[in-house]
Write an enzyme that holds these catalytic residues in place. Structure first.
Site, PDB file in Angstrom:
ATOM      1  N   ASP A  36       0.825  -1.209   0.000  1.00 58.19           N
ATOM      2  CA  ASP A  36       0.000   0.000   0.000  1.00 58.19           C
ATOM      3  C   ASP A  36       0.852   1.249   0.000  1.00 58.19           C
ATOM      4  OD1 ASP A  36      -2.408  -1.169   0.220  1.00 58.19           O
ATOM      5  OD2 ASP A  36      -2.623  -0.847   2.382  1.00 58.19           O
ATOM      6  N   LYS A  58      -4.070   3.248  -2.681  1.00 55.56           N
ATOM      7  CA  LYS A  58      -4.781   3.617  -1.458  1.00 55.56           C
ATOM      8  C   LYS A  58      -4.416   4.986  -0.925  1.00 55.56           C
ATOM      9  CE  LYS A  58      -7.716   0.409  -0.128  1.00 55.56           C
ATOM     10  NZ  LYS A  58      -7.385  -0.656   0.796  1.00 55.56           N
ATOM     11  N   MET A 173      -7.501   8.573  10.705  1.00 56.07           N
ATOM     12  CA  MET A 173      -8.174   9.149   9.530  1.00 56.07           C
ATOM     13  C   MET A 173      -9.001  10.368   9.957  1.00 56.07           C
ATOM     14  SD  MET A 173      -9.193   5.686   7.495  1.00 56.07           S
ATOM     15  CE  MET A 173      -9.749   4.659   8.852  1.00 56.07           C
TER      16      MET A 173
HETATM   17  N1  SAH Z   1      -3.829  -0.080   9.971  1.00 57.08           N
HETATM   18  C1  SAH Z   1      -3.255   1.231  10.125  1.00 57.08           C
HETATM   19  C2  SAH Z   1      -4.297   2.331   9.944  1.00 57.08           C
HETATM   20  C3  SAH Z   1      -4.835   2.397   8.554  1.00 57.08           C
HETATM   21  S1  SAH Z   1      -5.944   3.715   8.327  1.00 57.08           S
HETATM   22  C4  SAH Z   1      -2.582   1.324  11.490  1.00 57.08           C
HETATM   23  O1  SAH Z   1      -2.723   0.438  12.319  1.00 57.08           O
HETATM   24  O2  SAH Z   1      -1.847   2.291  11.713  1.00 57.08           O
HETATM   25  C5  SAH Z   1      -4.897   5.018   7.802  1.00 57.08           C
HETATM   26  C6  SAH Z   1      -4.749   6.041   8.900  1.00 57.08           C
HETATM   27  O3  SAH Z   1      -3.742   5.626   9.806  1.00 57.08           O
HETATM   28  C7  SAH Z   1      -4.293   7.394   8.438  1.00 57.08           C
HETATM   29  O4  SAH Z   1      -5.362   8.175   7.947  1.00 57.08           O
HETATM   30  C8  SAH Z   1      -3.734   7.968   9.707  1.00 57.08           C
HETATM   31  O5  SAH Z   1      -4.748   8.392  10.570  1.00 57.08           O
HETATM   32  C9  SAH Z   1      -3.105   6.755  10.332  1.00 57.08           C
HETATM   33  N2  SAH Z   1      -1.664   6.651  10.050  1.00 57.08           N
HETATM   34  C10 SAH Z   1      -1.019   5.674   9.408  1.00 57.08           C
HETATM   35  N3  SAH Z   1       0.308   5.893   9.393  1.00 57.08           N
HETATM   36  C11 SAH Z   1       0.501   7.042  10.057  1.00 57.08           C
HETATM   37  C12 SAH Z   1       1.652   7.800  10.404  1.00 57.08           C
HETATM   38  N4  SAH Z   1       2.887   7.428  10.069  1.00 57.08           N
HETATM   39  N5  SAH Z   1       1.475   8.927  11.116  1.00 57.08           N
HETATM   40  C13 SAH Z   1       0.255   9.322  11.490  1.00 57.08           C
HETATM   41  N6  SAH Z   1      -0.857   8.654  11.180  1.00 57.08           N
HETATM   42  C14 SAH Z   1      -0.744   7.528  10.481  1.00 57.08           C
END
Ligand code: SAH
Length: 501
Positions: A36, A58, A173
């Protein structure tokens, strides 16, 4: 046929070191990797060279593949007997539709396993210095998604219930919907003075944190144009950040450093600088390629037991030689009685990496010094000496040894070719520049200069020592930082102190 399996692997929040050992192992054995936007592309380098790599997209608004297409691909490859890795940002089962992918696999009767990952919901607050729980503050944590528009009819996001639940709240998100979301939480009875932190690109060198209150955070985020991907943390624990915000205080945090070395050699320096918070990236000025006369080289290597001495003059020569040697032989003893000389500490340590001792190690690459060191051990006359070297390298040493009666075979073991202008590191530097560029040899400075990058005022040139600095100056390049101790740790130290630490 081998039975296929699909691993749903959590790729962690961004910092590649936060990948799990099991995840890394799965990638190392994968036939197919489907990744992704949010999973770090560096992981792809761990995949076997023949693996099929598929980008599933994505990034908001750029859906490279629909979810149904991703599910179908995972099922098809797993059914075909492949070992499939589905890399998903953070943890695969937290707001990443990993549950749906697992269902598709289960329905199709495909074997699958889930490899949990470090979620951004945990890592974001941790890297911002915010403990999600603290005995003085709370006893519960709620993680919710801001993906849905709370004002939309039929939204299942119950902000009123979330507002009434005690404890810290973490939102993934929905950063672009902060206005209606904070309004919903306020309407649900949450105190407008509740501290809130937004952590963007958490765990990466480009992490940014914005702090406010429930009442003003949406306005602040809009003013700062604070964008996804970010996690939002709501609760009193946000206040601990002043004391505990460790990551953004690392000495090189926020600095971008370009490293002008081959990919293989840049690794150690990149890792050290990243550990200090820098956004370090390799910008290979040259590439090492195999010897052009492969057959002759392999024949010489196959006969290496017939030499009295093998003299290595560079780490690349060592790797080229032993790469070929262990393709031909299975046993290190096939080297026979050949003794080993290595010029300079880096070459010697490259030899030791193959668990072979270095018999003679002259410090300087000057023919006289090398011959003196050999003569301390033995009479050079009639000795059979193998000299694996770079194509087109100086042959003074071979000539001098021959003059003293040695029988010398000097053979091109590898060649250096200019970097590929489309290398991602070079492209990044051309487009964005960097705060600091490191030079670890005269040739890196020469190659860098020849690439004619756009002039960027304020860029800091860091040199490993006087020899490299002299070359830089002769090319008209500024030398802003010079290491006092002329090795990698010395260079890192000089960079840190130039940044005022
Ligand atoms: N499965 C992932 C979340 C997927 S949804 C997890 O466990 O982290 C995607 C959301 O994750 C983004 O919109 C943001 O809110 C968050 N996210 C993912 N990576 C991030 C990062 N490095 N810093 C801040 N937020 C992050």
């Amino acid at each position: 046929m081998k039975r296929g399996i699909c691993y749903l692997v959590g790729a962690g929040p961004g910092d590649p070191l936060l990948m799990t050992l099991k995840g890394r192992e799965c990638i190392g054995r994968a036939d197919v990797v489907v990744y992704d936007y949010l999973s770090n592309p560096e992981f792809l380098a761990w995949a076997p060279s023949g693996a099929e790599v598929v980008y599933a997209g994505k990034k908001a608004g750029d859906h490279a593949m629909r979810q149904s297409e991703i599910n179908a691909l995972l099922v098809a490859r797993t059914r075909a007997g492949k070992s499939v890795v589905r890399l998903k940002g953070g943890d695969p089962f937290l707001f990443g539709r990993g549950g749906e992918e697992a269902e598709a696999l289960a329905e199709a009767g495909c074997a699958f396993e889930v490899v949990p990952g470090v979620s951004s919901a945990l890592a974001g607050p941790a890297y911002a210095g915010i403990p999600l729980t603290h005995r003085a503050h709370n006893t519960a944590v709620t993680i919710f998604t801001g993906h849905e528009d709370p004002t939309k009819e039929g939204s299942s996001l119950d902000l009123e219930a979330i507002a009434k639940t005690p404890g810290t709240k973490v939102m993934l998100m929905g950063i672009e919907r902060l206005g209606p979301i904070t309004a919903g939480l306020l309407a649900g009875g949450m105190d407008g003075s509740t501290p809130v932190a937004l952590v963007r690109r958490a765990t990466t060198p480009r992490q940014e944190t914005l702090v406010g209150t429930l009442a003003d955070i949406a306005g602040r985020a809009a003013a700062a144009e604070f964008k996804a991907p970010a996690v939002a943390v709501f609760g009193g624990v946000v206040g601990l950040r002043g004391e505990l915000g460790w990551f953004e205080r690392l000495p090189l945090f926020g600095k971008t450093v370009a490293i002008t070395r081959t990919r293989a050699q840049a690794g150690g320096l990149v890792a050290e600088l990243r550990a200090l918070g820098a956004d370090a990236f390799g910008m290979p000025m040259i590439r090492i390629e195999p010897a052009p006369n492969k057959r002759e080289f392999y024949e010489t290597v196959a006969y290496s037991h017939g030499y009295d001495w093998i003299i290595f003059t560079s780490p690349n020569g060592v790797d080229a030689f032993f790469g070929a040697f262990f393709e031909i032989y299975k046993d290190a003893r096939d080297l026979g009685a050949a003794r080993i000389a290595a010029i300079g500490p880096a070459t010697a340590s490259a030899v030791r990496a193959y668990r072979l001792q270095v018999d003679v190690q002259p410090e300087k690459f000057v023919a006289e010094e090398i011959i003196k060191a050999l003569e301390k051990e033995t009479c050079v006359e009639n000795l059979k000496i193998l000299l694996p070297r770079a194509e087109g390298a100086r042959e003074v040493l071979a000539d001098e040894l021959t003059r003293r009666g040695a029988i010398v075979d000097d053979i091109p073991a590898y060649r250096t070719v200019p970097a590929d202008a489309e290398d991602p590191g070079i492209r990044r530097f051309r487009d964005e520049g960097a705060d600091i560029v490191t030079f670890t040899s005269s040739s890196t400075a020469e190659n860098f200069h020849a690439l004619n990058f756009p002039v960027r005022p304020g860029i800091v040139h860091a040199s490993i020592g006087p020899v490299t600095s002299k070359t830089m100056k002769s090319l008209g390049m500024a030398v802003d930082v010079e290491a006092r101790v002329h090795d990698i740790p010395g260079l890192v130290k000089a960079i840190v102190s130039s940044c005022g630490n």
